[in-house]
Scaffold this motif. Structure first.
Motif, PDB file in Angstrom:
ATOM      1  N   PRO A  43       4.042  16.330  13.911  1.00 32.32           N
ATOM      2  CA  PRO A  43       3.090  16.253  15.027  1.00 32.32           C
ATOM      3  C   PRO A  43       2.538  14.854  15.272  1.00 32.32           C
ATOM      4  CG  PRO A  43       2.074  17.286  13.125  1.00 32.32           C
ATOM      5  CD  PRO A  43       3.533  17.150  12.813  1.00 32.32           C
ATOM      6  N   TYR A  44       2.718  13.950  14.309  1.00 35.07           N
ATOM      7  CA  TYR A  44       2.215  12.587  14.473  1.00 35.07           C
ATOM      8  C   TYR A  44       3.365  11.577  14.561  1.00 35.07           C
ATOM      9  CZ  TYR A  44      -2.179  14.799  13.374  1.00 35.07           C
ATOM     10  OH  TYR A  44      -3.267  15.625  13.404  1.00 35.07           O
ATOM     11  N   LYS A  45       4.506  12.028  14.972  1.00 42.03           N
ATOM     12  CA  LYS A  45       5.664  11.153  15.110  1.00 42.03           C
ATOM     13  C   LYS A  45       5.396  10.066  16.143  1.00 42.03           C
ATOM     14  CE  LYS A  45      10.630  11.315  16.123  1.00 42.03           C
ATOM     15  NZ  LYS A  45      11.766  12.197  16.490  1.00 42.03           N
ATOM     16  N   ASP A  46       5.804   8.832  15.812  1.00 35.72           N
ATOM     17  CA  ASP A  46       5.662   7.734  16.765  1.00 35.72           C
ATOM     18  C   ASP A  46       7.022   7.108  17.003  1.00 35.72           C
ATOM     19  OD1 ASP A  46       6.169   6.138  14.544  1.00 35.72           O
ATOM     20  OD2 ASP A  46       4.060   5.687  14.214  1.00 35.72           O
ATOM     21  N   GLU A  47       7.029   5.930  17.608  1.00 44.30           N
ATOM     22  CA  GLU A  47       8.302   5.301  17.970  1.00 44.30           C
ATOM     23  C   GLU A  47       9.046   4.749  16.773  1.00 44.30           C
ATOM     24  OE1 GLU A  47       5.072   2.210  18.170  1.00 44.30           O
ATOM     25  OE2 GLU A  47       5.343   4.285  18.834  1.00 44.30           O
ATOM     26  N   ASN A  48       8.396   4.653  15.625  1.00 43.57           N
ATOM     27  CA  ASN A  48       9.041   4.116  14.431  1.00 43.57           C
ATOM     28  C   ASN A  48       9.722   5.239  13.653  1.00 43.57           C
ATOM     29  OD1 ASN A  48       8.049   1.441  14.854  1.00 43.57           O
ATOM     30  ND2 ASN A  48       6.055   2.115  14.095  1.00 43.57           N
ATOM     31  N   ASP A  49      11.041   5.151  13.502  1.00 44.31           N
ATOM     32  CA  ASP A  49      11.773   6.167  12.755  1.00 44.31           C
ATOM     33  C   ASP A  49      11.421   6.094  11.272  1.00 44.31           C
ATOM     34  OD1 ASP A  49      13.345   7.298  14.882  1.00 44.31           O
ATOM     35  OD2 ASP A  49      14.547   5.457  14.856  1.00 44.31           O
ATOM     36  N   VAL A  50      11.408   7.263  10.624  1.00 42.87           N
ATOM     37  CA  VAL A  50      11.244   7.316   9.175  1.00 42.87           C
ATOM     38  C   VAL A  50      12.626   7.156   8.557  1.00 42.87           C
ATOM     39  CG1 VAL A  50      10.599   8.749   7.207  1.00 42.87           C
ATOM     40  CG2 VAL A  50       9.189   8.765   9.265  1.00 42.87           C
ATOM     41  N   LEU A  51      12.848   6.027   7.877  1.00 49.72           N
ATOM     42  CA  LEU A  51      14.117   5.776   7.203  1.00 49.72           C
ATOM     43  C   LEU A  51      14.079   6.398   5.814  1.00 49.72           C
ATOM     44  CD1 LEU A  51      14.829   2.038   8.112  1.00 49.72           C
ATOM     45  CD2 LEU A  51      15.783   4.090   9.167  1.00 49.72           C
ATOM     46  N   LEU A  52      15.043   7.264   5.525  1.00 48.10           N
ATOM     47  CA  LEU A  52      15.053   7.997   4.265  1.00 48.10           C
ATOM     48  C   LEU A  52      15.776   7.191   3.187  1.00 48.10           C
ATOM     49  CD1 LEU A  52      15.846  11.555   5.677  1.00 48.10           C
ATOM     50  CD2 LEU A  52      13.616  10.571   5.113  1.00 48.10           C
ATOM     51  N   GLY A  53      15.307   5.988   2.964  1.00 45.65           N
ATOM     52  CA  GLY A  53      15.909   5.147   1.943  1.00 45.65           C
ATOM     53  C   GLY A  53      15.201   3.811   1.834  1.00 45.65           C
ATOM     54  N   GLY A  54      15.420   3.149   0.712  1.00 46.93           N
ATOM     55  CA  GLY A  54      14.793   1.851   0.467  1.00 46.93           C
ATOM     56  C   GLY A  54      14.502   1.681  -1.011  1.00 46.93           C
ATOM     57  N   LYS A  55      13.667   0.705  -1.327  1.00 43.63           N
ATOM     58  CA  LYS A  55      13.308   0.492  -2.729  1.00 43.63           C
ATOM     59  C   LYS A  55      11.868   0.920  -2.964  1.00 43.63           C
ATOM     60  CE  LYS A  55      12.558  -4.523  -1.996  1.00 43.63           C
ATOM     61  NZ  LYS A  55      12.995  -5.871  -2.455  1.00 43.63           N
ATOM     62  N   LEU A  56      11.598   1.331  -4.191  1.00 47.99           N
ATOM     63  CA  LEU A  56      10.305   1.895  -4.552  1.00 47.99           C
ATOM     64  C   LEU A  56       9.850   1.362  -5.906  1.00 47.99           C
ATOM     65  CD1 LEU A  56      10.922   5.704  -3.856  1.00 47.99           C
ATOM     66  CD2 LEU A  56       9.473   4.202  -2.478  1.00 47.99           C
ATOM     67  N   ASP A  57       8.566   1.420  -6.111  1.00 43.23           N
ATOM     68  CA  ASP A  57       8.002   1.202  -7.440  1.00 43.23           C
ATOM     69  C   ASP A  57       7.878   2.578  -8.095  1.00 43.23           C
ATOM     70  OD1 ASP A  57       6.578   0.619  -9.704  1.00 43.23           O
ATOM     71  OD2 ASP A  57       4.725   0.081  -8.661  1.00 43.23           O
ATOM     72  N   LEU A  58       8.978   3.059  -8.662  1.00 40.30           N
ATOM     73  CA  LEU A  58       9.012   4.419  -9.194  1.00 40.30           C
ATOM     74  C   LEU A  58       8.107   4.600 -10.404  1.00 40.30           C
ATOM     75  CD1 LEU A  58      10.365   7.231  -8.991  1.00 40.30           C
ATOM     76  CD2 LEU A  58      12.084   6.403 -10.577  1.00 40.30           C
ATOM     77  N   GLU A  59       8.093   3.608 -11.286  1.00 48.36           N
ATOM     78  CA  GLU A  59       7.313   3.742 -12.518  1.00 48.36           C
ATOM     79  C   GLU A  59       5.854   3.327 -12.346  1.00 48.36           C
ATOM     80  OE1 GLU A  59      10.232   2.042 -12.412  1.00 48.36           O
ATOM     81  OE2 GLU A  59      11.534   3.541 -13.338  1.00 48.36           O
ATOM     82  N   LYS A  60       5.476   2.925 -11.129  1.00 49.09           N
ATOM     83  CA  LYS A  60       4.099   2.506 -10.843  1.00 49.09           C
ATOM     84  C   LYS A  60       3.669   1.353 -11.734  1.00 49.09           C
ATOM     85  CE  LYS A  60       1.296   5.988  -9.928  1.00 49.09           C
ATOM     86  NZ  LYS A  60       0.587   7.275 -10.037  1.00 49.09           N
ATOM     87  N   THR A  61       4.558   0.357 -11.835  1.00 49.29           N
ATOM     88  CA  THR A  61       4.278  -0.819 -12.661  1.00 49.29           C
ATOM     89  C   THR A  61       3.816  -1.998 -11.820  1.00 49.29           C
ATOM     90  OG1 THR A  61       6.569  -1.596 -12.462  1.00 49.29           O
ATOM     91  CG2 THR A  61       6.050  -0.114 -14.305  1.00 49.29           C
ATOM     92  N   GLY A  62       3.906  -1.900 -10.498  1.00 49.38           N
ATOM     93  CA  GLY A  62       3.630  -3.022  -9.630  1.00 49.38           C
ATOM     94  C   GLY A  62       4.885  -3.791  -9.253  1.00 49.38           C
ATOM     95  N   TYR A  63       6.035  -3.379  -9.829  1.00 45.10           N
ATOM     96  CA  TYR A  63       7.325  -3.996  -9.525  1.00 45.10           C
ATOM     97  C   TYR A  63       8.286  -2.937  -8.989  1.00 45.10           C
ATOM     98  CZ  TYR A  63       5.677  -7.841 -12.481  1.00 45.10           C
ATOM     99  OH  TYR A  63       4.943  -8.874 -13.009  1.00 45.10           O
ATOM    100  N   TYR A  64       9.208  -3.362  -8.124  1.00 48.58           N
ATOM    101  CA  TYR A  64      10.241  -2.447  -7.663  1.00 48.58           C
ATOM    102  C   TYR A  64      11.103  -2.019  -8.846  1.00 48.58           C
ATOM    103  CZ  TYR A  64       9.067  -3.721  -2.858  1.00 48.58           C
ATOM    104  OH  TYR A  64       8.411  -3.915  -1.671  1.00 48.58           O
ATOM    105  N   SER A  65      11.494  -0.754  -8.847  1.00 50.57           N
ATOM    106  CA  SER A  65      12.318  -0.221  -9.934  1.00 50.57           C
ATOM    107  C   SER A  65      13.680  -0.893  -9.949  1.00 50.57           C
ATOM    108  CB  SER A  65      12.491   1.285  -9.749  1.00 50.57           C
ATOM    109  OG  SER A  65      11.245   1.946  -9.781  1.00 50.57           O
ATOM    110  N   TYR A  66      14.253  -1.032 -11.133  1.00 47.49           N
ATOM    111  CA  TYR A  66      15.555  -1.672 -11.273  1.00 47.49           C
ATOM    112  C   TYR A  66      16.352  -0.990 -12.382  1.00 47.49           C
ATOM    113  CZ  TYR A  66      13.108  -4.149 -15.054  1.00 47.49           C
ATOM    114  OH  TYR A  66      12.370  -4.448 -16.170  1.00 47.49           O
ATOM    115  N   TYR A  67      17.651  -1.270 -12.403  1.00 50.35           N
ATOM    116  CA  TYR A  67      18.526  -0.687 -13.412  1.00 50.35           C
ATOM    117  C   TYR A  67      19.457  -1.777 -13.944  1.00 50.35           C
ATOM    118  CZ  TYR A  67      22.235  -0.672  -9.875  1.00 50.35           C
ATOM    119  OH  TYR A  67      23.153  -1.042  -8.929  1.00 50.35           O
TER     120      TYR A  67
END
Length: 348
Positions: free
Chosen positions: A202-226
């Protein structure tokens, strides 16, 4: 057919409120985290004109004018999940929708993160509808509403303001209210001959939600890496078509500076780690899936074919879209309400 003649099924209101648990002293809310969740107390579903349209939770059960659900999830709580990779189960015409969570920090040799099917933390309900005449049913724009409880949220903002002297009460209130923008409703019509799946934002705007990218999964302040072949690479999450075309920048000699507010979507690049470059990756040919959702102005495209006195099974889901950028910074006791209704779009 005028407004007074339209037959409606109404999800009248959520009698309880959405309450986001307070277990962290940070505004940052990672969509995959279990420490900050949404709770809803109950929901009513009712039929305004039971002579023409009736509803039941069971195909061969009693059809009546209203239903009530006291708890919306097994745990009574909501956790963020996502509609990513929905094309996979839609192709198989599965009887129930599958929403996914990235809640495990594991990747395969190609850097593809593990994910799980969300079995808890969302509301999913099987419903059966019957009509007197063949008709197309749709959602009613005038009845669809996810709204914040301003008074309760204001009280909550004032209660927690002493913990966050860096924010004004109004700033905290804005954060509490904004969580509604990541809530979604989906409708699955698992008809073998006419299979349909719809997502309503109901609050969709002109910006598409992209279902991908990088995240800080471990909540360390850094992007997760492998680690692979002795090198460190930032993890690329989500629905990506070809990971061989993902482009990385060379590692930095020191950690990057944080630009803007730290969230699970906005963190720092760690020194020594090859950095995911989304712009170059897109130019190189990767495709990141976009959320296939409908705004309120597009609801007439959400169509459910129904036939005289034949039960129509639908699966209604209510969930938090974790890949929506609004699924951050508002997890401290906000309250909302939902109204949702169906109407006859036109007779066949």
């Amino acid at each position: 057919m005028n407004d007074k003649q339209r037959k409606r099924i109404t999800i009248a209101s959520i009698l309880g409120v959405i309450s986001i648990g307070v277990t962290s002293l940070s505004f940052s809310y990672a969509w995959y985290a279990s420490s900050a969740r949404v709770e809803i107390a109950g929901i009513d579903i009712s039929v305004h004109d039971e002579r023409n349209l009736v509803i039941s939770p069971d195909r061969d059960g009693e059809y009546k004018s209203s239903l009530r659900y006291e708890e919306l999830t097994d745990s009574g709580m909501f956790d963020p999940c996502s509609s990513m990779d929905s094309n996979l189960w839609i192709k198989e015409k599965k009887a129930n929708p599958e929403l996914y969570r990235y809640d495990m920090p594991f990747v395969d040799k190609d850097g593809r993160p593990s994910h799980s099917i969300a079995t808890k933390g969302l509301f999913t309900q099987e419903l059966y509808l019957k009509v007197d005449d063949d008709a197309y049913v749709t959602l009613d724009k005038e009845m669809f509403k996810i709204s914040e409880d301003i008074e309760k949220n204001k009280v909550r903002a004032e209660q927690i303001a002493p913990r966050y002297p860096e924010y004004t009460v109004d700033e905290i209130l804005t954060r509490l209210n904004n969580l509604k923008k990541c809530m979604r409703v989906s409708i699955l019509v698992p008809d073998e001959n006419d299979y349909r799946f719809y997502i309503i934002d109901p609050y969709k705007d002109e910006n598409d939600v992209l279902l991908g990218g990088k995240l800080d999964l471990e909540k360390t302040g850094y992007y997760s890496y492998y680690v692979t072949d002795g090198k460190l690479y930032e993890t690329v999450f989500g629905e990506i078509n070809n990971r061989d075309k993902v482009v990385y920048d060379e590692p930095l000699d020191q950690d990057s500076e944080l630009v803007g507010e730290e969230t699970s979507f906005n963190a720092r690049d760690k020194k020594g780690v090859y950095r995911y470059n989304q712009e170059k990756s897109l130019t190189n040919g990767i495709e990141i899936a976009k959320e296939k959702s409908y705004s309120l102005d597009e609801l007439d495209n959400v169509i459910i074919p129904m036939y005289h006195n034949i039960p129509k099974r639908i699966v209604l889901s209510f969930y938090m879209e974790g890949w929506d950028l609004d699924c951050t910074n508002a997890h401290m006791g906000a309250s909302f309400g939902l109204e949702l209704g169906f109407k006859i779009l036109r007779e066949m």
